[in-house]
Design an enzyme around this catalytic site. Structure first.
Site, short mmCIF file in Angstrom:
data_model
loop_
_atom_site.label_atom_id
_atom_site.label_comp_id
_atom_site.label_asym_id
_atom_site.label_seq_id
_atom_site.Cartn_x
_atom_site.Cartn_y
_atom_site.Cartn_z
N SER A 159 0.83 -1.21 0.00
CA SER A 159 0.00 0.00 0.00
C SER A 159 0.87 1.26 0.00
O SER A 159 0.46 2.28 -0.55
CB SER A 159 -0.96 0.00 1.18
OG SER A 159 -0.24 -0.06 2.38
N HIS A 190 -7.05 -3.09 -16.48
CA HIS A 190 -6.35 -2.81 -15.22
C HIS A 190 -6.89 -1.50 -14.68
O HIS A 190 -6.59 -0.43 -15.20
CB HIS A 190 -4.84 -2.73 -15.44
CG HIS A 190 -4.29 -4.03 -15.92
ND1 HIS A 190 -4.08 -5.09 -15.06
CD2 HIS A 190 -3.96 -4.46 -17.14
CE1 HIS A 190 -3.62 -6.12 -15.75
NE2 HIS A 190 -3.55 -5.77 -17.03
N GLN A 234 -7.37 8.98 -23.28
CA GLN A 234 -7.08 8.40 -24.60
C GLN A 234 -7.54 9.33 -25.71
O GLN A 234 -8.60 9.98 -25.60
CB GLN A 234 -7.81 7.05 -24.73
CG GLN A 234 -7.55 6.37 -26.07
CD GLN A 234 -7.81 4.88 -26.03
OE1 GLN A 234 -8.34 4.37 -25.06
NE2 GLN A 234 -7.44 4.19 -27.08
N ARG A 260 -15.34 6.46 -37.54
CA ARG A 260 -14.32 5.63 -36.86
C ARG A 260 -14.73 4.16 -36.81
O ARG A 260 -13.91 3.28 -36.59
CB ARG A 260 -14.04 6.16 -35.46
CG ARG A 260 -15.18 5.99 -34.50
CD ARG A 260 -14.81 6.43 -33.10
NE ARG A 260 -15.98 6.76 -32.32
CZ ARG A 260 -15.97 6.96 -31.02
NH1 ARG A 260 -14.85 6.89 -30.34
NH2 ARG A 260 -17.09 7.27 -30.37
N ARG A 319 1.48 -8.41 -18.11
CA ARG A 319 1.42 -8.07 -19.54
C ARG A 319 2.72 -8.32 -20.30
O ARG A 319 2.78 -8.05 -21.50
CB ARG A 319 0.96 -6.62 -19.69
CG ARG A 319 -0.45 -6.39 -19.19
CD ARG A 319 -1.46 -7.29 -19.88
NE ARG A 319 -2.83 -7.04 -19.40
CZ ARG A 319 -3.90 -7.62 -19.91
NH1 ARG A 319 -3.79 -8.51 -20.89
NH2 ARG A 319 -5.10 -7.35 -19.43
#
Ligand SMILES: Cc1cc2nc3c(=O)[nH]c(=O)nc-3n(C[C@H](O)[C@H](O)[C@H](O)COP(=O)(O)OP(=O)(O)OC[C@H]3O[C@@H](n4cnc5c(N)ncnc54)[C@H](O)[C@@H]3O)c2cc1C
Length: 261
Positions: free
Chosen positions: A89, A114, A122, A189, A216
């Site tokens: 922590s 995650h 983004q 898009r 990953r």
């Protein structure tokens, strides 16, 4: 269609205000900790983790807390104990920000799974119009000439369709409202491939970074995200060796001695 390669840049790291730290330590009698930090151990990320850890037991030096008669004086030993005893922590105070440049939506879809200890901004393809389709090909794909010929033709056709739609909807004509551009850009898009390279800012704390680098880069992870997190691992090993020095790196897989702290 533009060939690109995913690239990670570390753009922000922790910075301690040592005057404020000193003022606090003077109040609690822990000044000697800062003298030690001053002797060339000015890695802010590591100092912040250590500072957050030591406040828990008032372990700046022996005797400040009558229950503490011995302390680890070496920072690397102190932080290794944090890792080995899974007191992760305190690592959550230590955040780093990265730009992931030319990463595909394949990778970013996986990345956003995650959630703990992260922040994401983004590039919005609702607002940002696609005029070309940047794309990463792994080496093995580049070596397959028939595959590359077909893939390139497909991407060029998609790119051409983006241009056609922009003209068809008259997006660059005088007086088109921004709301209309946004609505049409969002529609357009949908005809971009998931492998389209884009970008995001990703911030994570050290506890999260350790977990995500391990999961990953694992042999079973997807190849682009392995490439990205291999770069993150390299950056972090340089940046904070006492917090990222316990990894064994074999064939691109970063396996820590201390899992899930
Ligand atoms: C190789 C690989 C293959 C994968 N394949 C698939 C797939 O086929 N399909 C698919 O859907 N996903 C897949 N995933 C994604 C995976 O299931 C996880 O969603 C992802 O890795 C996020 O990791 P995490 O769960 O550890 O969460 P993180 O957000 O990274 O959280 C870290 C840790 O915090 C704790 N935590 C976080 N949130 C909570 C919560 N809400 N409650 C309790 N504890 C919490 C957990 O201990 C967790 O491990 C894959 C992941 C990898 C690495």
């Amino acid at each position: 269609m533009r060939h690109v390669t995913p690239l990670v840049r570390l753009i922000a790291r922790p910075e301690l205000d040592y005057d404020e730290v000193a003022a606090y330590l003077a109040e609690v009698g822990g000044e000697r900790w800062l003298e030690r930090a001053d002797r060339g151990e000015l890695d802010d990320a590591q100092n912040l983790a250590e500072f957050a850890g030591r406040i828990c037991y008032r372990s700046w030096e022996p005797g400040l807390n009558p229950n503490v008669t011995r302390i680890r004086t070496e920072q690397s030993a102190y932080l290794q104990n944090i890792l080995s005893s899974a007191h992760g922590s305190v690592l959550e105070h230590v955040n780093f920000s990265f730009v992931f440049h030319h990463v595909s939506r394949v990778a970013t879809h996986e990345l956003v799974r995650h959630r703990a200890g992260t922040a994401v901004s983004q590039e919005s393809l609702r607002f940002v119009r696609l005029d070309d389709l940047p794309f990463w090909f792994p080496d093995w794909a580049e070596q397959d000439s028939e595959l590359m010929e077909r893939a390139t033709a497909l991407l060029q056709q998609m790119e051409e369709f983006q241009g056609w739609m922009a003209g068809h909807f008259g997006l660059d004509e005088e007086g088109v409202k921004f709301g209309e551009k946004k609505a049409k850009t969002s529609f357009m898009r949908r005809f971009a491939p998931e492998g389209l390279a884009t970008g995001l800012v990703w911030t994570a704390n050290v506890r999260t970074l350790r977990h995500v680098i391990e999961s990953r880069t694992a042999a079973g992870a997807e190849e682009e995200i392995r490439l990205i997190f291999g770069q993150v691992g390299e950056l972090m090993a340089k940046e904070a060796p006492a917090l990222f020095g316990d990894y064994d790196v074999t064939e691109g897989a970063w396996t820590p001695k201390y899992h899930k702290v």
